[in-house]
Write a protein that holds these residues in place. Structure first.
Motif, mmCIF file in Angstrom:
data_model
loop_
_atom_site.group_PDB
_atom_site.id
_atom_site.type_symbol
_atom_site.label_atom_id
_atom_site.label_comp_id
_atom_site.label_asym_id
_atom_site.label_seq_id
_atom_site.Cartn_x
_atom_site.Cartn_y
_atom_site.Cartn_z
ATOM 1 N N SER A 210 16.510 -17.469 -35.121
ATOM 2 C CA SER A 210 15.831 -18.429 -34.096
ATOM 3 C C SER A 210 14.814 -18.927 -34.026
ATOM 4 N N SER A 211 13.815 -18.363 -34.712
ATOM 5 C CA SER A 211 12.577 -19.570 -35.103
ATOM 6 C C SER A 211 13.086 -20.979 -36.177
ATOM 7 N N VAL A 212 13.890 -20.925 -36.810
ATOM 8 C CA VAL A 212 13.807 -21.656 -37.627
ATOM 9 C C VAL A 212 15.004 -22.377 -36.871
ATOM 10 N N TYR A 213 16.043 -22.176 -36.124
ATOM 11 C CA TYR A 213 17.016 -23.014 -35.003
ATOM 12 C C TYR A 213 16.197 -24.027 -34.269
ATOM 13 N N LEU A 214 14.607 -23.558 -33.710
ATOM 14 C CA LEU A 214 13.713 -24.254 -33.117
ATOM 15 C C LEU A 214 12.699 -25.410 -33.647
ATOM 16 N N LEU A 215 13.023 -24.823 -35.094
ATOM 17 C CA LEU A 215 12.404 -26.431 -36.380
ATOM 18 C C LEU A 215 13.074 -26.995 -36.494
ATOM 19 N N ASN A 216 14.645 -26.338 -36.541
ATOM 20 C CA ASN A 216 15.414 -27.041 -36.143
ATOM 21 C C ASN A 216 15.288 -28.630 -35.630
ATOM 22 N N ASP A 217 15.685 -27.620 -34.230
ATOM 23 C CA ASP A 217 14.909 -28.899 -32.871
ATOM 24 C C ASP A 217 14.456 -29.534 -32.777
ATOM 25 N N VAL A 218 13.222 -29.430 -33.182
ATOM 26 C CA VAL A 218 12.200 -30.212 -32.786
ATOM 27 C C VAL A 218 12.213 -31.241 -34.509
ATOM 28 N N LEU A 219 12.728 -31.102 -35.029
ATOM 29 C CA LEU A 219 13.173 -31.968 -36.577
ATOM 30 C C LEU A 219 14.154 -32.955 -35.681
ATOM 31 N N ALA A 220 14.714 -32.524 -35.016
ATOM 32 C CA ALA A 220 15.955 -33.554 -34.173
ATOM 33 C C ALA A 220 15.723 -34.449 -33.345
ATOM 34 N N PHE A 221 14.671 -34.313 -32.790
ATOM 35 C CA PHE A 221 13.505 -35.991 -32.203
ATOM 36 C C PHE A 221 13.720 -36.747 -33.051
ATOM 37 N N THR A 222 13.077 -36.213 -34.055
ATOM 38 C CA THR A 222 12.454 -37.370 -34.699
ATOM 39 C C THR A 222 13.386 -37.700 -36.418
ATOM 40 N N VAL A 223 14.151 -37.024 -37.093
ATOM 41 C CA VAL A 223 14.716 -37.667 -38.122
ATOM 42 C C VAL A 223 15.748 -37.548 -38.122
ATOM 43 N N SER A 224 16.937 -36.563 -36.599
ATOM 44 C CA SER A 224 18.065 -36.886 -36.992
ATOM 45 C C SER A 224 18.690 -38.523 -36.363
ATOM 46 N N PRO A 225 19.739 -38.622 -36.590
ATOM 47 C CA PRO A 225 20.597 -39.433 -36.407
ATOM 48 C C PRO A 225 20.940 -39.975 -34.870
ATOM 49 N N TRP A 226 20.653 -38.075 -34.273
ATOM 50 C CA TRP A 226 21.422 -38.287 -32.763
ATOM 51 C C TRP A 226 20.063 -39.228 -32.033
ATOM 52 N N TYR A 227 18.704 -39.261 -32.458
ATOM 53 C CA TYR A 227 17.623 -39.726 -31.773
ATOM 54 C C TYR A 227 16.815 -41.009 -32.841
ATOM 55 N N ASN A 228 17.287 -41.290 -34.045
ATOM 56 C CA ASN A 228 16.898 -42.366 -34.646
ATOM 57 C C ASN A 228 17.540 -43.327 -35.643
#
Length: 247
Positions: A210-228
């Motif tokens: 679950s902790s890794v999932y949380l890190l992934n969610d934070v990552l999504a707001f920066t480098v993911s194509p969903w936001y970047n």
């Protein structure tokens, strides 16, 4: 069949580098968690499920549809672990993922062809619907699971379930706002599995996951194509090149 496996292999390529770093970080954490406690068949199942689960959420982060097959395989493992811990809504959560996200992704041409080009955002009306739907699912699921099962943590379980179910639906509908739900889901899952671990009814691996999932969610707001936007354009070009070569 050969072309399908080639497609799956392609779906594992071209992710933002940070996604690969996070996977290997997670793999290392899960390996240490596994070997530092007595190894049982349940801890092996949790180890397999958590690593497949991390690959699944990282593929969603990268807007890659390989999450369908990874999600189904990890869900089977998580269902076994959830049943052992009596976190029954975590089982419902995994079944809901398969129904609302994993299986439809496997069958959907929309998801399986240049997903990065189809990302969209909530309107004000959809924000309202999504929040109200999450709240309704929370109260209904908490009441039902507390009334009809021996789940020792029905309302904590219900928080994780309602947020995660909503996130799965929002993700399949291709809204980038899903990551607000995934972020809340990660926090709720950490609480659920930490409490379960302290009660002696779950593996620490699920809390680490679950902790890794949380890190992934934070990552999504920066480098993911969903936001970047820049990353989205790179992924679109990569997908277009692949499909033009294999048309």
């Amino acid at each position: 069949m050969k072309s399908y496996f080639r497609f799956l292999a392609h779906q594992l390529k071209g992710w933002p580098q940070q996604n690969y770093y996070l996977f290997f970080f997670s793999l290392g954490c899960q390996t240490m968690t596994l070997v530092n406690r007595p190894i049982t068949w349940l801890s092996i199942v949790a180890f397999i499920g958590t690593n497949l689960g991390v690959l699944c959420i990282l593929s969603i982060n990268a807007a890659k549809s390989v999450n369908g097959i990874l999600g189904i395989l990890s869900a089977i493992c998580f269902i076994i672990v959830g049943f052992s811990a009596k976190n029954y809504l975590s089982i419902g959560e995994q079944i809901a993922y398969m129904i609302t996200l994993d299986i439809p992704v496997l069958l959907s041409k929309e998801w399986n062809h240049n997903m990065a080009s189809k990302i969209r955002k909530f309107t004000g009306k959809i924000w309202f619907i999504a929040i109200i739907a999450t709240i309704i699912v929370y109260f209904v699921s908490g009441f039902l699971i507390g009334t009809y099962t021996d789940d020792p943590r029905p309302w904590v379980d219900a928080i994780a379930f309602s947020i995660s179910l909503s996130a799965g639906v929002i993700s399949f509908l291709r809204y980038n706002n899903q990551y607000y739900w995934w972020l809340a889901s990660g926090l709720a899952q950490m609480v659920l599995w930490y409490i379960s671990f302290t009660h002696g009814s779950a593996s620490l691996a699920m809390f680490v996951n679950s902790s890794v999932y949380l890190l992934n969610d934070v990552l999504a707001f920066t480098v993911s194509p969903w936001y970047n936007q820049k990353e989205r354009e790179r992924m679109q070009k990569m997908e277009e090149d692949y499909y033009s070569q294999h048309a």
